[in-house]
Design an enzyme around this catalytic site. Structure first.
Site, mmCIF file in Angstrom:
data_model
loop_
_atom_site.group_PDB
_atom_site.id
_atom_site.type_symbol
_atom_site.label_atom_id
_atom_site.label_comp_id
_atom_site.label_asym_id
_atom_site.label_seq_id
_atom_site.Cartn_x
_atom_site.Cartn_y
_atom_site.Cartn_z
ATOM 1 N N LYS A 188 0.790 -1.171 -0.003
ATOM 2 C CA LYS A 188 -0.075 0.027 0.018
ATOM 3 C C LYS A 188 1.000 1.066 -0.019
ATOM 4 O O LYS A 188 1.523 1.611 1.235
ATOM 5 C CB LYS A 188 -0.859 -0.015 1.302
ATOM 6 C CG LYS A 188 -2.318 0.834 0.927
ATOM 7 C CD LYS A 188 -2.229 2.049 0.818
ATOM 8 C CE LYS A 188 -2.148 3.075 1.995
ATOM 9 N NZ LYS A 188 -1.701 4.466 1.724
ATOM 10 N N CYS A 298 13.433 11.159 7.431
ATOM 11 C CA CYS A 298 13.145 10.825 8.774
ATOM 12 C C CYS A 298 14.679 10.856 9.395
ATOM 13 O O CYS A 298 14.459 10.976 10.638
ATOM 14 C CB CYS A 298 12.549 9.257 8.774
ATOM 15 S SG CYS A 298 13.853 8.102 8.094
ATOM 16 N N GLU A 400 8.668 16.279 15.900
ATOM 17 C CA GLU A 400 8.925 16.105 14.415
ATOM 18 C C GLU A 400 8.565 17.020 13.428
ATOM 19 O O GLU A 400 7.228 16.938 13.335
ATOM 20 C CB GLU A 400 9.041 14.775 13.845
ATOM 21 C CG GLU A 400 9.459 14.392 12.529
ATOM 22 C CD GLU A 400 8.914 13.078 12.056
ATOM 23 O OE1 GLU A 400 7.879 12.708 12.161
ATOM 24 O OE2 GLU A 400 9.994 12.104 11.628
HETATM 25 P P1 NAD Z 1 1.924 8.249 7.622
HETATM 26 O O1 NAD Z 1 2.037 7.490 8.915
HETATM 27 O O2 NAD Z 1 0.969 9.266 7.694
HETATM 28 O O3 NAD Z 1 1.583 7.365 6.467
HETATM 29 C C1 NAD Z 1 2.433 6.056 6.057
HETATM 30 C C2 NAD Z 1 1.352 5.200 5.584
HETATM 31 O O4 NAD Z 1 0.531 4.675 6.340
HETATM 32 C C3 NAD Z 1 0.590 5.691 4.256
HETATM 33 O O5 NAD Z 1 0.618 4.821 3.366
HETATM 34 C C4 NAD Z 1 -0.675 5.758 4.797
HETATM 35 O O6 NAD Z 1 -1.675 5.733 3.812
HETATM 36 C C5 NAD Z 1 -0.842 4.667 5.672
HETATM 37 N N1 NAD Z 1 -1.682 4.856 6.836
HETATM 38 C C6 NAD Z 1 -2.212 5.715 7.595
HETATM 39 N N2 NAD Z 1 -3.144 5.542 8.460
HETATM 40 C C7 NAD Z 1 -3.124 4.002 8.441
HETATM 41 C C8 NAD Z 1 -3.769 3.183 9.246
HETATM 42 N N3 NAD Z 1 -4.828 3.735 10.268
HETATM 43 N N4 NAD Z 1 -3.902 1.882 9.056
HETATM 44 C C9 NAD Z 1 -3.174 1.451 8.070
HETATM 45 N N5 NAD Z 1 -2.278 2.355 7.021
HETATM 46 C C10 NAD Z 1 -2.273 3.782 7.386
HETATM 47 O O7 NAD Z 1 3.457 8.927 7.274
HETATM 48 P P2 NAD Z 1 3.943 9.849 6.102
HETATM 49 O O8 NAD Z 1 3.342 11.333 6.363
HETATM 50 O O9 NAD Z 1 3.469 9.125 5.015
HETATM 51 O O10 NAD Z 1 5.479 9.765 6.113
HETATM 52 C C11 NAD Z 1 6.130 10.663 7.175
HETATM 53 C C12 NAD Z 1 6.751 9.859 8.378
HETATM 54 O O11 NAD Z 1 7.481 8.773 7.995
HETATM 55 C C13 NAD Z 1 7.390 10.785 9.110
HETATM 56 O O12 NAD Z 1 6.897 10.704 10.543
HETATM 57 C C14 NAD Z 1 8.851 10.031 9.244
HETATM 58 O O13 NAD Z 1 9.609 10.326 9.974
HETATM 59 C C15 NAD Z 1 8.432 8.760 8.879
HETATM 60 N N6 NAD Z 1 9.397 8.048 8.269
HETATM 61 C C16 NAD Z 1 10.041 7.099 8.883
HETATM 62 C C17 NAD Z 1 11.253 6.403 8.419
HETATM 63 C C18 NAD Z 1 12.256 5.378 9.106
HETATM 64 O O14 NAD Z 1 13.009 4.884 8.345
HETATM 65 N N7 NAD Z 1 12.064 5.589 10.345
HETATM 66 C C19 NAD Z 1 11.322 6.532 6.835
HETATM 67 C C20 NAD Z 1 10.614 7.283 6.120
HETATM 68 C C21 NAD Z 1 9.930 8.046 6.988
HETATM 69 O O1 6OD Z 2 18.213 3.976 3.513
HETATM 70 C C1 6OD Z 2 17.161 3.180 4.155
HETATM 71 O O2 6OD Z 2 17.222 1.966 3.820
HETATM 72 C C2 6OD Z 2 16.085 3.704 4.841
HETATM 73 N N1 6OD Z 2 15.269 3.077 5.249
HETATM 74 C C3 6OD Z 2 16.136 5.201 4.776
HETATM 75 C C4 6OD Z 2 15.154 5.781 5.527
HETATM 76 C C5 6OD Z 2 15.048 7.140 5.231
HETATM 77 C C6 6OD Z 2 14.051 8.133 5.693
HETATM 78 O O3 6OD Z 2 13.388 8.890 5.624
#
Ligand code: NAD
Ligand code: 6OD
Length: 496
Positions: A188, A298, A400
């Site tokens: 998804k 992130c 964040e």
């Molecule tokens: P989000 O949590 O809003 O959405 C992520 C995904 O989850 C989307 O596909 C969304 O449709 C889905 N989703 C939302 N609610 C849901 C539910 N109740 N059940 C199932 N699926 C659901 O995140 P975003 O805004 O797309 O991304 C930004 C966030 O992601 C930031 O907080 C960032 O720090 C984090 N992030 C973390 C990493 C990491 O490696 N730790 C990497 C990239 C992004």
């Molecule tokens: O490099 C990766 O494998 C990874 N998971 C990066 C995450 C980036 C977050 O925005």
């Protein structure tokens, strides 16, 4: 217009990819995606109902025990290499699609997002081929002994729920090891970025991955495809990247049926800059860690702590560099700053810009929306922003933001810097800038995060453990750690 995402027919809207075919939704529901550069709606996307999610899970289940499960590891590995080659063969299509969805500069996607999309399949194919499993010869009372050996079985049908900031990179980072381990997946993608996940379906077909191994359902989160997928009873494990609050919701769904989860979530990462650092490298690193991908990473450092003797110089030099960032169309050679993903996300970041002003921050640079040429005016542009002078208790320093901004704070003692870095509910990453190796090891051991970079940032060896501590994640992926999540270890005890 769809860039070059053809879905066999070049037709809009974006379709789900289920059992090797591009299909629409029975409910007829659609949502829009926008080109962040101009703010224009550029495509519509079918929104999956329970019916499509169920069809995707069923296709994945059938492929798991059918054609995919029937392959030898060598055959699977060969196909994954072909898949990586297939992505590279359509490099420009992926580049265009990714930059349409996100608005990010070609220069960034060309060097990071798309190459990693291919590498994520190759590396895990190579790891699964070479990884040993345990064996123990035990003594038994009759003297004959017994041989214990472990085998790896795929976990089953894996749900992969993805964010929008690095769509292809983060999706394949999970789909690559999942497929290498013999699982089938239902992905998804974020509702903001459907393109490259859909395009990958074409490449799956082109290289002959059996139908049903890789499925895609489009939709939103709550009361839509995301929730339906997380709650589906025939999903064996859920891997998720996104916000911490979303992870908590998904965990509730996973608890029903005791499904395993792997979560990569938010962060409020610190950069620690010591007076003995190489200042040029620290500035170059801080530029990337604060502003790359318009701050939508992130692992980015929204809090930078700088030792007092070099504080003023660091702030001045980071400001001068930040002011050279050049927004523009993704394909323009000079562009090195894209827009935010959406109007909503920009509003969220702007609300922190406002809060910082209200709380009396010194705005070193930025703080608003830049003047853009008329044709880009409705895009989701925002100024790279640097603040100083906020208390550590400020929400701007604690929460964040996920935008191109950082707060810079001076410190006097190493312990003080470590203590401020650790004073957060998150624990994803830290970047340390120092010329003192002993200090580097000491501080790296003291910071409560999953990933520490010393004199570098976002330098990735895909064999290493990746993930967050505290509220930044659950579990580790990367190298054999991915295998731990995507396989079930089974022990066989053979009496001799
Ligand atoms: P989000 O949590 O809003 O959405 C992520 C995904 O989850 C989307 O596909 C969304 O449709 C889905 N989703 C939302 N609610 C849901 C539910 N109740 N059940 C199932 N699926 C659901 O995140 P975003 O805004 O797309 O991304 C930004 C966030 O992601 C930031 O907080 C960032 O720090 C984090 N992030 C973390 C990493 C990491 O490696 N730790 C990497 C990239 C992004
Ligand atoms: O490099 C990766 O494998 C990874 N998971 C990066 C995450 C980036 C977050 O925005």
């Amino acid at each position: 217009m769809h860039a070059r995402v053809k879905q066999d027919t070049s037709s809009t809207p974006f379709c789900h990819f289920i059992n090797g075919e591009f299909v629409g939704s029975a409910n007829g529901r659609m949502f829009d995606v926008f080109y962040p550069v101009t703010g224009e709606m550029y495509a519509q996307v079918h929104e999956a109902g329970k019916e499509e999610v169920d069809a995707a899970v069923k296709a994945a289940r059938t492929a798991l025990t059918g054609p995919w499960g029937a392959l030898t590891v060598q055959q699977r590995v060969g196909l994954l290499h072909e898949l990586a080659d297939g992505i590279n063969a359509r490099f420009d299509d992926f580049l265009e699609a990714e930059c349409f969805d996100t608005g990010k500069p070609y220069s960034l996607a060309r060097h990071v997002d798309i190459p990693r999309g291919a590498a994520n399949f190759k590396i895990f194919a190579d790891i699964i081929k070479n990884v040993p499993t345990e064996s123990f010869m035990m003594e038994t009372p009759d003297g004959a002994g017994a041989l214990n050996y472990a085998i790896r079985a795929p976990k089953g049908v894996v749900a992969v729920i993805c964010p929008w900031n690095l769509p292809l990179l983060l999706m394949t980072w999970k789909v690559g090891p999942a497929m290498a381990c013999g699982n089938t997946v239902v992905v998804k993608p974020s509702e903001e970025t459907p393109a490259t996940t859909t395009l990958l379906g074409e490449v799956m077909n082109e290289v002959g991955i059996p139908a049903g191994v890789y499925n895609v359902v489009h939709g939103l989160g709550p009361d839509s495809a995301g929730q339906f997928l997380a709650q589906h009873p025939d999903i064996d494990a859920i891997t998720f990247t996104g916000e911490t609050v979303t992870g908590a919701e998904i965990m509730k769904a996973a608890a029903v049926g005791l499904r395993d989860v792997s979560f990569e979530m938010g962060g409020k990462n610190a950069g620690l800059v010591f007076a003995d650092c190489d200042m040029d490298k620290a500035i170059e690193g801080a530029m990337r860690s604060a502003f790359a991908n318009c701050g939508q990473v992130c692992l980015g450092t929204e809090r930078i702590y700088v030792e007092r003797p070099i504080f003023a110089e660091f702030v001045e030099r980071l400001k001068n560099n930040a002011e050279t960032l050049t927004p523009g169309r993704p394909e323009a050679g000079a562009t090195n700053l894209g827009p935010m993903i959406s109007r909503q996300q920009r509003n969220k970041v702007l609300s922190y810009y406002k809060k910082a002003r209200e709380e009396g921050a010194e705005i070193i640079t930025g703080g608003g929306i830049p003047q853009a040429p008329a044709e880009l005016e409705a895009g989701f542009w925002i100024e790279p922003t640097i603040w100083t002078g906020l208390p550590e208790s400020s929400p701007v320093v604690r929460e964040e933001i996920f935008g191109p901004c950082c707060h810079i704070q001076p410190f006097d003692e190493e312990e003080e810097a470590v203590s401020m870095a650790n004073d957060t509910p998150y624990g994803l990453a830290t970047a340390i800038w120092t010329g003192n190796a002993a200090r580097a090891h000491r501080v790296a051991a003291a910071v409560e995060v999953g990933i520490t970079w010393v004199n570098c940032w976002f330098l990735r060896d895909l064999r290493t453990p990746f993930g967050g501590s505290k509220q930044s994640g659950i579990g580790r992926e990367g190298g054999v750690h991915s295998l731990e999540f995507y396989t079930e270890m089974r022990n066989v005890c053979l009496k001799l």
